[in-house]
Design an enzyme around this catalytic site. Structure first.
Site, PDB file in Angstrom:
ATOM      1  N   HIS A  37      43.502  35.775  27.547  1.00 42.41           N
ATOM      2  CA  HIS A  37      43.457  37.159  28.033  1.00 42.41           C
ATOM      3  C   HIS A  37      43.358  38.126  26.846  1.00 42.41           C
ATOM      4  CE1 HIS A  37      45.963  35.259  31.371  1.00 42.41           C
ATOM      5  NE2 HIS A  37      44.975  35.790  32.055  1.00 42.41           N
ATOM      6  N   GLY A 147      36.319  36.181  31.279  1.00 39.82           N
ATOM      7  CA  GLY A 147      36.315  34.968  30.465  1.00 39.82           C
ATOM      8  C   GLY A 147      35.376  33.898  31.011  1.00 39.82           C
ATOM      9  N   LYS A 149      35.870  30.942  30.793  1.00 37.19           N
ATOM     10  CA  LYS A 149      36.753  29.925  31.399  1.00 37.19           C
ATOM     11  C   LYS A 149      36.493  29.812  32.906  1.00 37.19           C
ATOM     12  CE  LYS A 149      40.677  27.776  32.488  1.00 37.19           C
ATOM     13  NZ  LYS A 149      40.995  28.482  33.705  1.00 37.19           N
ATOM     14  N   GLN A 153      33.056  32.457  38.411  1.00 37.49           N
ATOM     15  CA  GLN A 153      33.505  33.839  38.665  1.00 37.49           C
ATOM     16  C   GLN A 153      32.619  34.819  37.886  1.00 37.49           C
ATOM     17  OE1 GLN A 153      37.728  35.223  39.065  1.00 37.49           O
ATOM     18  NE2 GLN A 153      37.437  35.781  36.932  1.00 37.49           N
ATOM     19  N   MET A 184      43.000  27.465  27.642  1.00 37.22           N
ATOM     20  CA  MET A 184      44.237  28.176  28.015  1.00 37.22           C
ATOM     21  C   MET A 184      44.119  28.677  29.452  1.00 37.22           C
ATOM     22  SD  MET A 184      45.461  30.337  24.780  1.00 37.22           S
ATOM     23  CE  MET A 184      45.762  29.518  23.217  1.00 37.22           C
TER      24      MET A 184
HETATM   25  P1  AMP Z   1      43.317  35.611  35.291  1.00 32.69           P
HETATM   26  O1  AMP Z   1      44.555  36.344  34.882  1.00 32.69           O
HETATM   27  O2  AMP Z   1      43.483  34.120  35.351  1.00 32.69           O
HETATM   28  O3  AMP Z   1      42.660  36.194  36.516  1.00 32.69           O
HETATM   29  O4  AMP Z   1      42.288  35.839  34.116  1.00 32.69           O
HETATM   30  C1  AMP Z   1      41.917  37.139  33.705  1.00 32.69           C
HETATM   31  C2  AMP Z   1      40.698  37.020  32.832  1.00 32.69           C
HETATM   32  O5  AMP Z   1      41.015  36.237  31.678  1.00 32.69           O
HETATM   33  C3  AMP Z   1      39.528  36.318  33.536  1.00 32.69           C
HETATM   34  O6  AMP Z   1      38.335  36.994  33.199  1.00 32.69           O
HETATM   35  C4  AMP Z   1      39.575  34.936  32.950  1.00 32.69           C
HETATM   36  O7  AMP Z   1      38.338  34.290  32.953  1.00 32.69           O
HETATM   37  C5  AMP Z   1      40.031  35.237  31.533  1.00 32.69           C
HETATM   38  N1  AMP Z   1      40.578  34.037  30.898  1.00 32.69           N
HETATM   39  C6  AMP Z   1      41.513  33.191  31.420  1.00 32.69           C
HETATM   40  N2  AMP Z   1      41.725  32.156  30.588  1.00 32.69           N
HETATM   41  C7  AMP Z   1      40.909  32.331  29.522  1.00 32.69           C
HETATM   42  C8  AMP Z   1      40.662  31.590  28.329  1.00 32.69           C
HETATM   43  N3  AMP Z   1      41.295  30.450  28.062  1.00 32.69           N
HETATM   44  N4  AMP Z   1      39.766  32.082  27.446  1.00 32.69           N
HETATM   45  C9  AMP Z   1      39.118  33.247  27.717  1.00 32.69           C
HETATM   46  N5  AMP Z   1      39.284  33.989  28.821  1.00 32.69           N
HETATM   47  C10 AMP Z   1      40.179  33.546  29.714  1.00 32.69           C
END
Ligand code: AMP
Length: 281
Positions: A37, A147, A149, A153, A184
């Site tokens: 994040h 991300g 990741k 999405q 992560m």
């Molecule tokens: P989330 O809180 O899981 O909804 O993630 C919020 C944002 O962080 C989303 O755009 C995810 O794709 C991104 N994100 C989560 N994990 C990673 C990671 N390991 N590397 C880069 N971005 C990430």
């Protein structure tokens, strides 16, 4: 760092920035923040005059029986991390304000949502497109950061942005990994010690396919077999999908002639983990 919990106050603030012609970067999250994040936040801070981060565990993107109730919530820690980085504003909407009584408008996601996660998690992407579009309307950002990741999405959201001509610039940021390669994720904390040990095989499987690709192997079925064999050899048998696809349409590719992405989703114990790797010349 300023904090706003009301949707109308958020939009009022965003309008103010807009009238001052400020470049606003926006990073939507569900909290339980980690370095992945933070990499998005740092990118936003580097390229915008104002950075807004939202933390909102969005009920609309969780299906029945999924982990909405138990999703990790670590607000105090999240606040400290964002404050330290110099984030300007944290938007923390309440569920009741975001989805007010009688809320019934949803964004139908683009066709790229109709596969992989979209078939395994019914209505997941409908929840994602709806929350993200509303968050954009409340924060009025210039640049938005997501991300890699969550590769599908990204494909869903960048298609929505194009299809609806939303006036935001989409940025897909690389995956941040643990030292042993595990991507992560807020959900990694669900893993037991032995499952965490096992989980490293997911990224290693992708890297083994990537090495074969870089050594000239261009047949999708062979690269898929290399990655699948690796997972199975390391005790990962519950593979939801392991596929090589076109990065925009997410349609399957057999013989690789241009950039593709290898996507995987596998279950270790009760935890579903996603990962992917771009295979580029
Ligand atoms: P989330 O809180 O899981 O909804 O993630 C919020 C944002 O962080 C989303 O755009 C995810 O794709 C991104 N994100 C989560 N994990 C990673 C990671 N390991 N590397 C880069 N971005 C990430």
């Amino acid at each position: 760092m300023e904090k706003i919990t009301s949707c109308s106050e958020m939009q009022q603030q965003a309008r103010q920035w807009q009238s001052e012609q400020k470049r606003v970067g926006f990073v939507p999250t569900m909290g339980a923040l980690h370095e992945g994040h933070l990499s998005l936040v740092k990118e936003s801070l580097a390229h915008n005059e104002t950075t807004v981060v939202s933390i909102f565990v969005n009920p609309a993107q969780f299906g029945p029986g999924e982990d909405f109730e138990s999703y990790p919530r670590t607000l105090e820690n999240d606040l400290a991390m964002l404050d330290q980085l110099g984030v300007d504003l944290l938007f923390l909407p309440s569920q009741d304000d975001f989805y007010q009584d009688g809320f019934s408008t949803y964004i139908e996601p683009p066709v790229v949502a109709n596969r992989f996660e979209g078939t395994l998690r019914k209505d997941h992407f409908r929840g994602v497109t709806t929350v993200v579009l509303k968050l954009f309307m409340l924060t009025l950002p210039t640049n938005v950061y997501f991300g890699q990741k969550d590769f599908q999405q990204c494909a869903v959201l960048s298609t929505m942005i194009d299809d609806l001509a939303l006036p935001v610039q989409f940025h897909r940021m690389p995956i941040v990994r643990e030292e042993d390669g595990l991507a992560m994720s807020s959900r990694n904390r669900y893993l037991s010690e032995s499952d965490r040990e096992k989980a490293r095989a997911i990224s290693a499987a992708l890297f083994s396919a990537q090495a074969a690709f870089e050594n000239g192997e261009k047949e999708g079925c062979i690269l898929r077999k290399i990655a699948t064999d690796y997972l199975q050899k390391h005790g990962i048998h519950e593979i939801d999908y392991l596929t090589i696809v076109d990065p925009r349409s997410l349609t399957e590719v057999e013989t690789i002639v241009t950039d593709v992405v290898l996507l995987v989703a596998a279950r270790i114990g009760t935890t579903r983990l996603l990962d992917n790797i771009l295979l580029t010349e």
